[in-house]
Design an enzyme around this catalytic site. Structure first.
Site, PDB file in Angstrom:
ATOM      1  N   GLY A 116       0.828  -1.199   0.000  1.00  0.00           N
ATOM      2  CA  GLY A 116       0.000   0.000   0.000  1.00  0.00           C
ATOM      3  C   GLY A 116       0.859   1.244   0.000  1.00  0.00           C
ATOM      4  O   GLY A 116       0.504   2.277   0.586  1.00  0.00           O
ATOM      5  N   MET A 120      -2.286   6.897   1.525  1.00  0.00           N
ATOM      6  CA  MET A 120      -2.160   8.069   2.406  1.00  0.00           C
ATOM      7  C   MET A 120      -1.272   7.798   3.616  1.00  0.00           C
ATOM      8  O   MET A 120      -0.479   8.646   4.019  1.00  0.00           O
ATOM      9  CB  MET A 120      -3.549   8.521   2.850  1.00  0.00           C
ATOM     10  CG  MET A 120      -4.406   9.104   1.732  1.00  0.00           C
ATOM     11  SD  MET A 120      -6.068   9.502   2.320  1.00  0.00           S
ATOM     12  CE  MET A 120      -5.688  10.694   3.613  1.00  0.00           C
ATOM     13  N   SER A 122       1.152   5.549   3.936  1.00  0.00           N
ATOM     14  CA  SER A 122       2.544   5.435   3.487  1.00  0.00           C
ATOM     15  C   SER A 122       3.119   6.782   3.101  1.00  0.00           C
ATOM     16  O   SER A 122       4.324   7.008   3.233  1.00  0.00           O
ATOM     17  CB  SER A 122       2.628   4.467   2.306  1.00  0.00           C
ATOM     18  OG  SER A 122       2.263   3.159   2.693  1.00  0.00           O
ATOM     19  N   ARG A 204     -19.342  -6.396   6.803  1.00  0.00           N
ATOM     20  CA  ARG A 204     -18.028  -6.687   7.372  1.00  0.00           C
ATOM     21  C   ARG A 204     -17.554  -8.068   6.940  1.00  0.00           C
ATOM     22  O   ARG A 204     -16.363  -8.288   6.710  1.00  0.00           O
ATOM     23  CB  ARG A 204     -18.089  -6.609   8.893  1.00  0.00           C
ATOM     24  CG  ARG A 204     -16.701  -6.806   9.500  1.00  0.00           C
ATOM     25  CD  ARG A 204     -16.664  -6.554  10.971  1.00  0.00           C
ATOM     26  NE  ARG A 204     -15.276  -6.587  11.442  1.00  0.00           N
ATOM     27  CZ  ARG A 204     -14.940  -6.455  12.696  1.00  0.00           C
ATOM     28  NH1 ARG A 204     -15.842  -6.262  13.608  1.00  0.00           N
ATOM     29  NH2 ARG A 204     -13.673  -6.490  13.056  1.00  0.00           N
ATOM     30  N   VAL A 235      -1.279  -3.689   9.187  1.00  0.00           N
ATOM     31  CA  VAL A 235      -2.043  -2.466   9.427  1.00  0.00           C
ATOM     32  C   VAL A 235      -3.388  -2.518   8.727  1.00  0.00           C
ATOM     33  O   VAL A 235      -4.391  -2.032   9.235  1.00  0.00           O
ATOM     34  CB  VAL A 235      -1.243  -1.233   8.953  1.00  0.00           C
ATOM     35  CG1 VAL A 235      -2.008   0.058   9.215  1.00  0.00           C
ATOM     36  CG2 VAL A 235       0.124  -1.190   9.639  1.00  0.00           C
ATOM     37  N   ASN A 237      -6.941  -3.361   7.561  1.00  0.00           N
ATOM     38  CA  ASN A 237      -8.011  -3.875   8.414  1.00  0.00           C
ATOM     39  C   ASN A 237      -8.916  -4.880   7.711  1.00  0.00           C
ATOM     40  O   ASN A 237      -9.032  -4.855   6.497  1.00  0.00           O
ATOM     41  CB  ASN A 237      -8.852  -2.694   8.916  1.00  0.00           C
ATOM     42  CG  ASN A 237      -8.127  -1.941  10.004  1.00  0.00           C
ATOM     43  OD1 ASN A 237      -7.718  -2.517  10.995  1.00  0.00           O
ATOM     44  ND2 ASN A 237      -7.938  -0.646   9.813  1.00  0.00           N
ATOM     45  N   ASP A 265      -4.494   2.952  18.928  1.00  0.00           N
ATOM     46  CA  ASP A 265      -5.477   2.906  20.021  1.00  0.00           C
ATOM     47  C   ASP A 265      -4.801   3.221  21.357  1.00  0.00           C
ATOM     48  O   ASP A 265      -5.346   3.947  22.192  1.00  0.00           O
ATOM     49  CB  ASP A 265      -6.134   1.528  20.077  1.00  0.00           C
ATOM     50  CG  ASP A 265      -6.768   1.136  18.754  1.00  0.00           C
ATOM     51  OD1 ASP A 265      -7.476   1.968  18.168  1.00  0.00           O
ATOM     52  OD2 ASP A 265      -6.538   0.003  18.298  1.00  0.00           O
ATOM     53  N   ARG A 268      -4.089   6.934  21.538  1.00  0.00           N
ATOM     54  CA  ARG A 268      -5.324   7.684  21.796  1.00  0.00           C
ATOM     55  C   ARG A 268      -5.733   7.577  23.265  1.00  0.00           C
ATOM     56  O   ARG A 268      -6.195   8.548  23.872  1.00  0.00           O
ATOM     57  CB  ARG A 268      -6.441   7.166  20.889  1.00  0.00           C
ATOM     58  CG  ARG A 268      -6.277   7.570  19.435  1.00  0.00           C
ATOM     59  CD  ARG A 268      -7.238   6.825  18.525  1.00  0.00           C
ATOM     60  NE  ARG A 268      -7.230   7.386  17.172  1.00  0.00           N
ATOM     61  CZ  ARG A 268      -7.805   6.820  16.124  1.00  0.00           C
ATOM     62  NH1 ARG A 268      -8.444   5.657  16.273  1.00  0.00           N
ATOM     63  NH2 ARG A 268      -7.757   7.386  14.937  1.00  0.00           N
ATOM     64  N   HIS A 293      -8.812  -4.732  17.165  1.00  0.00           N
ATOM     65  CA  HIS A 293      -8.801  -3.346  16.696  1.00  0.00           C
ATOM     66  C   HIS A 293     -10.184  -3.048  16.114  1.00  0.00           C
ATOM     67  O   HIS A 293     -10.388  -3.009  14.904  1.00  0.00           O
ATOM     68  CB  HIS A 293      -7.709  -3.173  15.638  1.00  0.00           C
ATOM     69  CG  HIS A 293      -7.655  -1.789  15.053  1.00  0.00           C
ATOM     70  ND1 HIS A 293      -7.367  -0.674  15.817  1.00  0.00           N
ATOM     71  CD2 HIS A 293      -7.860  -1.341  13.800  1.00  0.00           C
ATOM     72  CE1 HIS A 293      -7.385   0.394  15.040  1.00  0.00           C
ATOM     73  NE2 HIS A 293      -7.690   0.018  13.818  1.00  0.00           N
TER      74      HIS A 293
END
Length: 454
Positions: A116, A120, A122, A204, A235, A237, A265, A268, A293
């Protein structure tokens, strides 16, 4: 310095298979870049331009002097700070830089793959990696950038050009490609960021299956060509289950080497405790994120400390701790998107840096960090054979151990079990991707996906 483009044939018929990047006038005195065509594992054509090939060719030409200067060491563009690529102890000299003293022998180049790489996250991360913020100011690095399709290749070329123009002395090579079997060759770190975003109306369960196939293939590629001790940080998801899929498809790599990113997380949660206690964030320690996550994650205020004291002794507002704190951390990404209009790419990149640094630098005495890791052998009673965020410590060697001196009260345990149940349900949904049965109807119905994944 030279950059290597390991790429498929260019998308349009009018494009050249390899676009070499033009060097500024200041670089014109450097030796010409030499091209080599590596053996490919696939049908894709490749051309490569690398420091290794240049150095080898120049050495083969000796005793002829470089540019007519006898005994002169090779310089590549403006990057004439010399180093020992293979860590054989040889020390090189260069009169191009007007230096007579022996130059410092730096560490062996570390090879890092990023999937990836045109995205954004990266866009913020790669420059931190190249600058030395992650692996240290004396650690040369080679970046191997993986795109997802032919269309992404042109963007990768642009990223490589940006990295070249930034003149990072530590950055020794950039290679780009869309075949993981080529990009992952001998890598020591794999940062798997690329994943399909959740589209409108997508369940999902659909995302689990679509992205699961991506990480199934990347796990197989890592198993085939990466370093046997490669460290993998997932990373993309849903990262916990994607990490499980990846490690299950890489049986020759230790399962302990796979991580799912829950450091954002943790960061934060530290921020919220610091704001509530009116202290700077560096006063917050021993912060754990338990579980998935997702919105079932469990920010742990029970074991957290503020300026060395238990958080509950500093913050007496029990209702805030039990209700607002957890919800605020869980929904932070959604609130950010509402206000900013875009996902949390910059802070995610910072958290990736933090996660890696936690593994390559010793954990401060008495502290720990959070990471989604394989649960087999865990001391907490959490179900085995899933990837679950837990408290870890490291000696700075890239490895870690689980922390045992934690308290899990009834409040934490109830929520930990809920996150565990969610991950077990996700595991059943991807059984066909980890060698545990045929594809079945996925029973994940509750929408716990974090907002940034949509």
């Amino acid at each position: 310095m030279a950059f290597m483009a390991a790429a498929a044939t260019a998308p349009s018929s009018s494009s050249s298979p390899l676009q070499l990047y033009k060097h500024a006038a200041a670089r014109r005195s450097a030796p010409a870049l030499l091209l080599r065509r590596p053996r490919s594992r696939s049908h894709r054509n490749q051309l490569a331009c690398s420091l290794d090939a240049t150095k080898q060719a120049v050495q083969e030409e000796r005793p002829a002097a470089v540019n007519g200067v006898a005994g002169r060491t090779d310089c590549y563009g403006v990057f004439c700070t010399t180093y020992d690529l293979r860590a054989v102890g040889a020390r090189w000299r260069t009169d191009w830089c007007k230096r007579d003293e022996e130059t410092k022998t730096w560490k062996k180049v570390v090879s890092v793959a990023v999937s990836g790489a045109a995205g954004m996250i990266s866009n913020h991360l790669l420059f931190k990696l190249a600058s030395g913020q992650v692996f240290g100011p004396d650690q040369p690095i080679a970046l191997k950038l993986l795109g997802s399709s032919q269309r992404s290749f042109q963007k990768l070329e642009g990223v490589a050009m940006e990295l070249e123009d930034s003149l990072y002395p530590l950055l020794r090579e950039v290679s780009i490609g869309i075949d993981p079997y080529e990009v992952f060759q001998d890598v020591e770190w794999a940062l798997l960021i690329g994943a399909k975003p959740r589209g409108p109306g997508m369940e999902r369960a659909d995302l689990l299956n679509i992205n699961g196939h991506i990480f199934e293939q990347q796990g197989k590629a890592l198993n085939a060509v990466a370093s046997r001790n490669v460290k993998v940080l997932v990373v993309g998801n849903p990262c916990n289950t994607n990490a499980l899929i990846c490690l299950k498809n890489a049986p020759d790599i230790p399962s302990k080497n796979f991580h799912a990113l829950t450091r954002l997380d943790e960061n934060r949660a530290k921020c919220q405790l610091a704001l509530k206690a009116s202290v700077f964030y560096d006063k917050i320690s021993n912060m754990t994120i338990w579980g998935n996550h997702s919105t079932t994650q469990v920010p742990d205020f029970v074991n957290a400390r503020i300026d060395g004291k238990p958080a509950r002794q500093v913050i007496r507002d029990t209702k805030w701790l039990h209700e607002e704190f957890t919800k605020t951390v869980q929904k932070r990404g959604g609130e950010l998107i509402q206000k900013r209009g875009r996902s949390s790419a910059p802070s995610t990149a910072v958290s990736i840096v933090d996660a890696i640094r936690s593994l390559v630098t010793p954990t401060p005495e008495g502290d720990w960090f959070s990471s989604g890791v394989y649960t087999n052998g865990n001391p907490y009673g959490i179900a085995e054979d899933i990837v679950f965020s837990m408290p870890c410590r490291s000696k700075g060697d890239g490895d870690y151990e689980l922390v045992t001196d934690v308290t899990i009260d009834d409040f934490l345990w109830e929520r930990i079990k809920k996150s565990e149940a969610e991950l077990l349900a996700e595991k059943r949904c991807v059984g066909h991707l980890i060698g545990e049965g045929e594809e079945e109807l996925c029973e994940v119905t509750e929408d716990t996906m974090l907002p940034g994944e949509q």
